[in-house]
Design a protein around this motif. Structure first.
Motif, PDB file in Angstrom:
ATOM      1  N   TYR A  22       6.668  -0.685  -8.249  1.00  0.00           N
ATOM      2  CA  TYR A  22       5.493  -0.985  -7.429  1.00  0.00           C
ATOM      3  C   TYR A  22       4.749  -2.188  -8.001  1.00  0.00           C
ATOM      4  O   TYR A  22       4.405  -3.138  -7.270  1.00  0.00           O
ATOM      5  CB  TYR A  22       4.587   0.247  -7.404  1.00  0.00           C
ATOM      6  CG  TYR A  22       3.325   0.137  -6.573  1.00  0.00           C
ATOM      7  CD1 TYR A  22       3.259   0.700  -5.307  1.00  0.00           C
ATOM      8  CD2 TYR A  22       2.187  -0.491  -7.055  1.00  0.00           C
ATOM      9  CE1 TYR A  22       2.104   0.628  -4.539  1.00  0.00           C
ATOM     10  CE2 TYR A  22       1.028  -0.576  -6.310  1.00  0.00           C
ATOM     11  CZ  TYR A  22       0.999  -0.003  -5.050  1.00  0.00           C
ATOM     12  OH  TYR A  22      -0.158  -0.089  -4.303  1.00  0.00           O
ATOM     13  N   MET A  80       6.776  -5.409  -7.478  1.00  0.00           N
ATOM     14  CA  MET A  80       6.840  -5.884  -6.103  1.00  0.00           C
ATOM     15  C   MET A  80       5.519  -6.483  -5.618  1.00  0.00           C
ATOM     16  O   MET A  80       5.515  -7.402  -4.793  1.00  0.00           O
ATOM     17  CB  MET A  80       7.264  -4.744  -5.175  1.00  0.00           C
ATOM     18  CG  MET A  80       8.700  -4.281  -5.388  1.00  0.00           C
ATOM     19  SD  MET A  80       9.175  -2.902  -4.321  1.00  0.00           S
ATOM     20  CE  MET A  80       9.226  -3.717  -2.719  1.00  0.00           C
ATOM     21  N   LEU A  81       4.400  -5.975  -6.130  1.00  0.00           N
ATOM     22  CA  LEU A  81       3.093  -6.436  -5.643  1.00  0.00           C
ATOM     23  C   LEU A  81       2.442  -7.475  -6.557  1.00  0.00           C
ATOM     24  O   LEU A  81       1.414  -8.039  -6.183  1.00  0.00           O
ATOM     25  CB  LEU A  81       2.149  -5.246  -5.466  1.00  0.00           C
ATOM     26  CG  LEU A  81       2.545  -4.236  -4.384  1.00  0.00           C
ATOM     27  CD1 LEU A  81       1.474  -3.168  -4.234  1.00  0.00           C
ATOM     28  CD2 LEU A  81       2.781  -4.920  -3.048  1.00  0.00           C
ATOM     29  N   ARG A  82       3.044  -7.730  -7.697  1.00  0.00           N
ATOM     30  CA  ARG A  82       2.460  -8.697  -8.621  1.00  0.00           C
ATOM     31  C   ARG A  82       2.358 -10.068  -7.947  1.00  0.00           C
ATOM     32  O   ARG A  82       3.323 -10.585  -7.416  1.00  0.00           O
ATOM     33  CB  ARG A  82       3.288  -8.784  -9.897  1.00  0.00           C
ATOM     34  CG  ARG A  82       2.644  -9.660 -10.989  1.00  0.00           C
ATOM     35  CD  ARG A  82       3.439  -9.596 -12.284  1.00  0.00           C
ATOM     36  NE  ARG A  82       3.350  -8.283 -12.906  1.00  0.00           N
ATOM     37  CZ  ARG A  82       4.346  -7.402 -12.953  1.00  0.00           C
ATOM     38  NH1 ARG A  82       5.527  -7.705 -12.446  1.00  0.00           N
ATOM     39  NH2 ARG A  82       4.170  -6.223 -13.534  1.00  0.00           N
ATOM     40  N   ARG A 127       0.847 -10.770  -5.216  1.00  0.00           N
ATOM     41  CA  ARG A 127       0.775 -10.710  -3.754  1.00  0.00           C
ATOM     42  C   ARG A 127      -0.572 -11.197  -3.216  1.00  0.00           C
ATOM     43  O   ARG A 127      -0.631 -11.806  -2.143  1.00  0.00           O
ATOM     44  CB  ARG A 127       1.026  -9.266  -3.303  1.00  0.00           C
ATOM     45  CG  ARG A 127       0.996  -9.048  -1.805  1.00  0.00           C
ATOM     46  CD  ARG A 127       2.249  -9.551  -1.116  1.00  0.00           C
ATOM     47  NE  ARG A 127       3.422  -8.835  -1.550  1.00  0.00           N
ATOM     48  CZ  ARG A 127       3.840  -7.671  -1.041  1.00  0.00           C
ATOM     49  NH1 ARG A 127       3.140  -7.071  -0.088  1.00  0.00           N
ATOM     50  NH2 ARG A 127       4.950  -7.114  -1.483  1.00  0.00           N
ATOM     51  N   LEU A 128      -1.658 -10.941  -3.955  1.00  0.00           N
ATOM     52  CA  LEU A 128      -2.972 -11.349  -3.465  1.00  0.00           C
ATOM     53  C   LEU A 128      -3.076 -12.855  -3.259  1.00  0.00           C
ATOM     54  O   LEU A 128      -3.834 -13.315  -2.400  1.00  0.00           O
ATOM     55  CB  LEU A 128      -4.077 -10.884  -4.425  1.00  0.00           C
ATOM     56  CG  LEU A 128      -4.635  -9.478  -4.222  1.00  0.00           C
ATOM     57  CD1 LEU A 128      -5.655  -9.170  -5.302  1.00  0.00           C
ATOM     58  CD2 LEU A 128      -5.249  -9.321  -2.840  1.00  0.00           C
ATOM     59  N   GLU A 171      -1.150 -14.632  -1.807  1.00  0.00           N
ATOM     60  CA  GLU A 171      -0.614 -14.933  -0.482  1.00  0.00           C
ATOM     61  C   GLU A 171      -1.397 -14.243   0.629  1.00  0.00           C
ATOM     62  O   GLU A 171      -0.986 -14.296   1.797  1.00  0.00           O
ATOM     63  CB  GLU A 171       0.852 -14.484  -0.417  1.00  0.00           C
ATOM     64  CG  GLU A 171       1.733 -15.079  -1.519  1.00  0.00           C
ATOM     65  CD  GLU A 171       3.082 -14.390  -1.602  1.00  0.00           C
ATOM     66  OE1 GLU A 171       3.340 -13.501  -0.766  1.00  0.00           O
ATOM     67  OE2 GLU A 171       3.861 -14.741  -2.502  1.00  0.00           O
ATOM     68  N   GLU A 172      -2.516 -13.601   0.290  1.00  0.00           N
ATOM     69  CA  GLU A 172      -3.248 -12.784   1.260  1.00  0.00           C
ATOM     70  C   GLU A 172      -4.714 -13.200   1.326  1.00  0.00           C
ATOM     71  O   GLU A 172      -5.585 -12.549   0.740  1.00  0.00           O
ATOM     72  CB  GLU A 172      -3.120 -11.310   0.895  1.00  0.00           C
ATOM     73  CG  GLU A 172      -1.687 -10.798   0.954  1.00  0.00           C
ATOM     74  CD  GLU A 172      -1.522  -9.383   0.444  1.00  0.00           C
ATOM     75  OE1 GLU A 172      -0.651  -8.667   0.980  1.00  0.00           O
ATOM     76  OE2 GLU A 172      -2.254  -8.994  -0.484  1.00  0.00           O
ATOM     77  N   GLN A 228      -7.285 -10.456   2.532  1.00  0.00           N
ATOM     78  CA  GLN A 228      -7.615  -9.416   1.564  1.00  0.00           C
ATOM     79  C   GLN A 228      -8.462  -9.968   0.422  1.00  0.00           C
ATOM     80  O   GLN A 228      -9.385  -9.297  -0.050  1.00  0.00           O
ATOM     81  CB  GLN A 228      -6.334  -8.760   1.050  1.00  0.00           C
ATOM     82  CG  GLN A 228      -5.593  -8.015   2.153  1.00  0.00           C
ATOM     83  CD  GLN A 228      -4.613  -6.990   1.639  1.00  0.00           C
ATOM     84  OE1 GLN A 228      -4.564  -6.681   0.456  1.00  0.00           O
ATOM     85  NE2 GLN A 228      -3.819  -6.446   2.533  1.00  0.00           N
ATOM     86  N   ARG A 274      -3.866  -4.282 -10.306  1.00  0.00           N
ATOM     87  CA  ARG A 274      -3.945  -5.666  -9.805  1.00  0.00           C
ATOM     88  C   ARG A 274      -5.292  -5.958  -9.149  1.00  0.00           C
ATOM     89  O   ARG A 274      -5.843  -7.051  -9.320  1.00  0.00           O
ATOM     90  CB  ARG A 274      -2.790  -5.958  -8.845  1.00  0.00           C
ATOM     91  CG  ARG A 274      -2.844  -5.207  -7.543  1.00  0.00           C
ATOM     92  CD  ARG A 274      -1.581  -5.319  -6.715  1.00  0.00           C
ATOM     93  NE  ARG A 274      -1.789  -4.746  -5.401  1.00  0.00           N
ATOM     94  CZ  ARG A 274      -1.984  -5.455  -4.296  1.00  0.00           C
ATOM     95  NH1 ARG A 274      -1.970  -6.780  -4.349  1.00  0.00           N
ATOM     96  NH2 ARG A 274      -2.189  -4.866  -3.132  1.00  0.00           N
ATOM     97  N   TYR A 320       9.317   1.248  -2.522  1.00  0.00           N
ATOM     98  CA  TYR A 320       9.222   0.368  -3.682  1.00  0.00           C
ATOM     99  C   TYR A 320      10.532   0.325  -4.475  1.00  0.00           C
ATOM    100  O   TYR A 320      10.613   0.735  -5.624  1.00  0.00           O
ATOM    101  CB  TYR A 320       8.035   0.781  -4.563  1.00  0.00           C
ATOM    102  CG  TYR A 320       6.779   0.961  -3.758  1.00  0.00           C
ATOM    103  CD1 TYR A 320       6.133  -0.137  -3.204  1.00  0.00           C
ATOM    104  CD2 TYR A 320       6.268   2.230  -3.513  1.00  0.00           C
ATOM    105  CE1 TYR A 320       5.007   0.030  -2.407  1.00  0.00           C
ATOM    106  CE2 TYR A 320       5.131   2.404  -2.735  1.00  0.00           C
ATOM    107  CZ  TYR A 320       4.508   1.298  -2.188  1.00  0.00           C
ATOM    108  OH  TYR A 320       3.386   1.467  -1.407  1.00  0.00           O
TER     109      TYR A 320
END
Length: 210
Positions: free
Chosen positions: A21, A24-26, A28-29, A31-32, A35, A61, A161
């Motif tokens: 998890y 995969m999410l490291r 990600r922010l 690109e968002e 959010q 995160r 995940y």
């Protein structure tokens, strides 16, 4: 007292996927923008009010993002595996194993509570108790923000995940429904936002204060 099955299932499921998890999410922010903007609004509302709890912090995160924005923030998660990853990735921040059903935090000691897609595994009948707990730990004027998957119904998540086995229920709710629960818990609701990153996906965010 017997621990409810949904708590045990959530804990064990996220222990199983903790490392994948986080991987995969490291990042990600970055690109968002929506959010980041929503979290930035929370930062502005809570800044200067006191410590902030990121409840259901996962691998940390979002806690890290809030700390970089200047908040005095700590993370709490039901999963020891998630907390271990958060401590590894953010060694300068505080993370604790705990449940949103009974936070180990003094009454009125926080300026903010963030529940970022963590209330989604709490069944309807347990939500009022969780929101009462959020209100208990907030100082007068303290801010709560809840992010969640919008919609209706319940999904049974059996893997995720990286294909790891999971056993959790994901509760979809409307912004109006969550806002109503917050009002019933004694909060003043300030705003409801909906984000549609694609036609099949909808996230909702509700802001309120004590």
């Amino acid at each position: 007292m017997r621990v409810p099955d949904w708590i045990d299932d959530t804990r064990s499921s996220y222990d199983t996927v903790a490392v994948s998890y986080a991987d995969m999410l490291r990042g990600r922010l970055a690109e968002e923008p929506f959010q980041r903007g929503i979290l930035g609004l929370f930062v502005e509302l809570v800044r200067g009010r006191g410590p902030v709890a990121d409840v259901g912090c996962g691998p940390g995160r979002i806690t890290g993002f809030l700390a970089e924005a200047g908040l005095d923030v700590f993370g709490v998660d039901l999963s020891p595996g998630m907390v271990a990853v958060a401590r590894r990735d953010f060694p300068g921040l505080r993370f604790e194993v705990g449940s949103m059903t009974g936070l180990q935090v003094a009454d009125g000691s926080l300026g903010g509570v963030l529940a970022w897609f963590s209330l989604i595994h709490v069944p309807d009948e347990a939500v009022p108790g969780v929101l009462a707990e959020f209100r208990r730990v907030l100082a007068p004027g303290g801010v709560v923000m809840i992010g969640f998957h919008a919609g209706e119904g319940v999904r049974h998540k059996t893997e995720g995940y990286g294909g790891h086995r999971m056993n959790v229920l994901v509760h979809l709710r409307s912004a109006a429904r969550v806002a109503g629960w917050l009002a019933e818990a004694g909060f003043t609701v300030e705003g409801e936002l909906v984000h549609r990153p694609d036609p099949r996906t909808e996230g909702a965010f509700v802001f309120a204060h004590r």
